[in-house]
Scaffold this motif. Structure first.
Motif, mmCIF file in Angstrom:
data_model
loop_
_atom_site.group_PDB
_atom_site.id
_atom_site.type_symbol
_atom_site.label_atom_id
_atom_site.label_comp_id
_atom_site.label_asym_id
_atom_site.label_seq_id
_atom_site.Cartn_x
_atom_site.Cartn_y
_atom_site.Cartn_z
ATOM 1 N N ASP A 495 0.813 -1.227 0.000
ATOM 2 C CA ASP A 495 0.000 0.000 0.000
ATOM 3 C C ASP A 495 0.844 1.274 0.000
ATOM 4 O O ASP A 495 0.327 2.372 0.237
ATOM 5 N N LEU A 496 2.141 1.164 -0.279
ATOM 6 C CA LEU A 496 3.038 2.328 -0.270
ATOM 7 C C LEU A 496 2.639 3.330 -1.359
ATOM 8 O O LEU A 496 2.276 2.937 -2.474
ATOM 9 N N VAL A 497 2.729 4.641 -1.019
ATOM 10 C CA VAL A 497 2.460 5.720 -1.975
ATOM 11 C C VAL A 497 3.759 6.480 -2.220
ATOM 12 O O VAL A 497 4.454 6.856 -1.267
ATOM 13 N N CYS A 498 4.065 6.690 -3.484
ATOM 14 C CA CYS A 498 5.260 7.467 -3.873
ATOM 15 C C CYS A 498 4.789 8.807 -4.423
ATOM 16 O O CYS A 498 3.999 8.866 -5.372
ATOM 17 N N ARG A 499 5.280 9.891 -3.842
ATOM 18 C CA ARG A 499 4.831 11.247 -4.211
ATOM 19 C C ARG A 499 5.998 12.024 -4.825
ATOM 20 O O ARG A 499 7.062 12.125 -4.214
ATOM 21 N N LEU A 500 5.791 12.569 -6.033
ATOM 22 C CA LEU A 500 6.806 13.390 -6.709
ATOM 23 C C LEU A 500 6.387 14.850 -6.582
ATOM 24 O O LEU A 500 5.303 15.236 -7.042
#
Length: 650
Positions: A495-500
């Motif tokens: 469920d990891l979210v990667c935000r740029l």
């Protein structure tokens, strides 16, 4: 000599004017008369009417005249003149003044400028009649004009019909280069107080209109050439005066003369000129943050700081933002670019600070020419040649190595010609000192505040990559993160979210959007964007200099996992605390990211990082480093000691 007219005005009232007249030099002909009211012709007729009481006069009584007024005479009175049309000789009794009828004027003059005069006036004794006024400008009367314009405010105030307004437009705008006095008269009675309009001291709208009219009236090539010569000379003078005021050039010259006379004078704050591609914006890139930090340090050292952009002209918002920081943002039309600024400010500058390679190449020679006594400082931002060499290795592009080699020569020349070279990284400093031994290289980072962080819990773990994506290393890092590192992370943290997060995102970055990848773009408040983030990452495979993204994470109280390139110049990779956060491969990067999602690991790094920020990246630390580079600010100037040495004979 001509004989005089013989005659007399017997009657002159509001009904008619009548009398008789004979020209003794031409008795056979009736006298042709002109009848004027306030200088304007009313009637023209011959004095040939018979009057029995004039039988004893020449022409046997046929010398009388009478004029019944075709319109009622002005309520405010008027001057009647009766003249012969041949030589303008007045008839005895001319001129004759008709007294005004009783009136009681009320009103005001509301507005007066070089174009018109406006207000309202009403005769309280005769509310239904129109009041006529005459404007006297600089002693010269204009034509009469009526005060009969409708004004709603007058009617709503209970003044009958409200038709008492006037707005008299002058036949030509008044000369803005002269003083003017304006008075309004109702006949012989002055209405309102006299108005004085001083000559223009600034370029107000009336002056601009006057000047524009003069320019448009130039119809010959010579006239236009003369006008251009005058305007060019005037613009040059204005720019020089603006530059002199900014650096207090007149006071500096007086101070130098006083010093030569061994007189003590008050100190004058030194001036520094900072040049970069665009106005520094701390939300845009790390280079702007570094430049603003160095400007603040210079101000703390006692310098007056001026900034000018070389590529992207500043906006009014940029000027306001920098002015709030005590920085003068030099802008067109006074300063059209760094060349103009160096030319106008040159001899009054103690420091010229050039940011980035292109500005050092463009303005080093001009600085030496126009500001020969100024200390020239070049802040490299980052060594582009080193970055390109590394990029060529990672991407296996030998053509980039050739570009980097040419770039290296240019950087070395700028380092050789500058008085001081600033770099943010010890690695870059050692590189430059090795290839340019004579360069005076200093490692000066920028101030990074330690900010309080209010955490916001999130249901899913969030990692963030913060960068300026117009920079090639950051675009490459984002692709490596999403395409190689993130799939490995998802195996362990689904469920990891990667935000740029960052500015200048190209289309290639937006194409990385997928489930679990948030493309945020530029944000005005980074702290807010990081509020629910658990961990920052800096997966840079190549680059140079120290990385603002790492410092921003520590400033916000967040741990960060980084590559050796991202950690370069900031921490010792052999130190146990930092070794845990540095990874070279995608697999290792994913493993260490999972480790730092644990609170205990995160707290240990953040504690060490904040200690580092307070020691090396505080305002006081940056000021101390720049104090050895900027020329010292002299608080006072002591008189030179008297020369008591004996003369030496050759």
């Amino acid at each position: 000599m001509s004989k005089p007219l013989v005659g007399y005005i017997d009657v002159c009232d509001r009904e008619r004017v009548a009398g008789w007249v004979v020209d003794l030099a031409a008795e056979d002909h009736p006298v042709r008369l002109r009848i004027l009211m306030d200088g304007h012709l009313v009637d023209e007729s011959d004095a040939k009417t018979f009057r029995a009481d004039l039988l004893h006069m020449p022409r046997q009584g046929q010398c009388a005249f009478e004029c019944v007024w075709p319109e009622p005479l002005p309520h405010e009175g008027c001057m009647i003149e009766v003249l012969d049309s041949l030589l303008d000789r007045p008839v005895t009794g001319s001129p004759f003044y008709i007294e005004p009828l009783p009136s009681s004027l009320a009103g005001s003059i509301d507005k007066t400028d070089r174009l018109h005069i406006a207000g309202w006036v009403r005769d309280d004794l005769n509310p239904e009649r129109t009041v006529w006024l005459t404007a006297v400008i600089d002693g010269k009367s204009t034509t009469r004009f009526p005060a009969n314009h409708f004004r709603r405010d007058l009617r709503e105030a209970g003044l009958d019909s409200g038709r008492y307004g006037f707005d008299y437009v002058f036949s030509a705008p008044l000369d803005p280069l002269k003083d003017h006095d304006i008075q309004l008269f109702h006949g012989q009675e002055r209405f309102g107080t006299p108005i004085h309009i001083p000559r223009s001291q600034i370029l107000d709208e009336s002056f601009k209109r006057h000047f524009s009219a003069l320019i448009h009236n130039l119809t010959t090539d010579q006239a236009r050439s003369d006008a251009l010569s005058f305007l060019t000379s005037t613009a040059d003078t204005l720019r020089s005066e603006s530059g002199s005021d900014l650096v207090s050039l007149r006071e500096r010259n007086l101070k130098q003369r006083a010093t030569r006379r061994q007189e003590t004078v008050a100190p004058i704050a030194p001036c520094a000129l900072f040049i970069d591609d665009r106005a520094p914006d701390p939300t845009f890139d790390a280079g702007s943050v570094a430049l603003l930090s160095h400007i603040r340090a210079a101000q703390a050292l006692g310098y007056i700081c001026n900034f000018i952009a070389s590529r992207q002209p500043p906006s009014e918002q940029d000027q306001i933002r920098l002015a709030a920081l005590g920085i003068s943002c030099l802008m067109p039309p006074v300063f059209t670019g760094p060349e103009e600024a160096l030319k106008r400010l040159g001899t009054g500058l103690e420091v010229v600070y050039l940011h980035r390679l292109n500005n050092a190449e463009s303005y080093t020679a001009l600085t030496r020419a126009f500001a020969p006594t100024a200390t020239l400082i070049w802040n490299i931002a980052d060594l582009a040649s080193l970055r390109l060499h590394r990029q060529a290795t990672v991407e296996r592009r030998p053509e980039l190595d050739r570009v980097a080699t040419h770039l290296e020569v240019r950087e070395n020349m700028c380092a050789w010609t500058a008085d001081h070279v600033l770099t943010h990284s010890l690695i870059e400093a050692e590189w430059l000192e090795r290839v340019v031994p004579t360069a005076n290289v200093h490692v000066v980072p920028w101030a990074v505040p330690v900010k309080a962080r209010t955490r916001q819990t999130s249901r899913k773990p969030i990692i963030a990559f913060v960068a300026h994506f117009g920079h090639a290393p950051n675009t490459d890092a984002a692709k490596w993160l999403v395409l190689d590192i993130l799939p490995r992370l998802k195996k362990h943290v689904p469920d990891l979210v990667c935000r740029l997060i960052g500015s200048a995102m190209p289309h290639a970055i937006h194409m990385l959007a997928e489930e679990g990848v948030e493309i945020v773009g530029h944000v005005s408040c980074l702290e807010q964007a990081l509020k629910d983030v658990s961990l920052c990452v800096a997966p840079l495979r190549y680059g140079a200099g120290i990385k603002g993204k790492v410092l921003e994470a520590w400033s916000a109280g967040l741990p960060i996992v980084m590559t050796p390139i991202a950690a370069e110049g900031l921490v010792d990779s052999n130190d146990p605390v930092w070794r845990k956060a540095i990874a070279e491969t995608a697999e290792d990067f994913a493993k260490k990211t999972i480790e730092f999602l644990k609170p205990a690991m995160a707290r240990a790094q953040v504690t060490a990082a904040r200690k580092l920020l307070r020691e090396r990246f505080s305002d006081a630390a940056i000021q101390t480093l720049l104090e050895d580079i900027f020329p010292p600010v002299m608080e006072d100037v002591s008189p030179l000691p008297e020369d008591t040495s004996k003369p030496v004979l050759n």
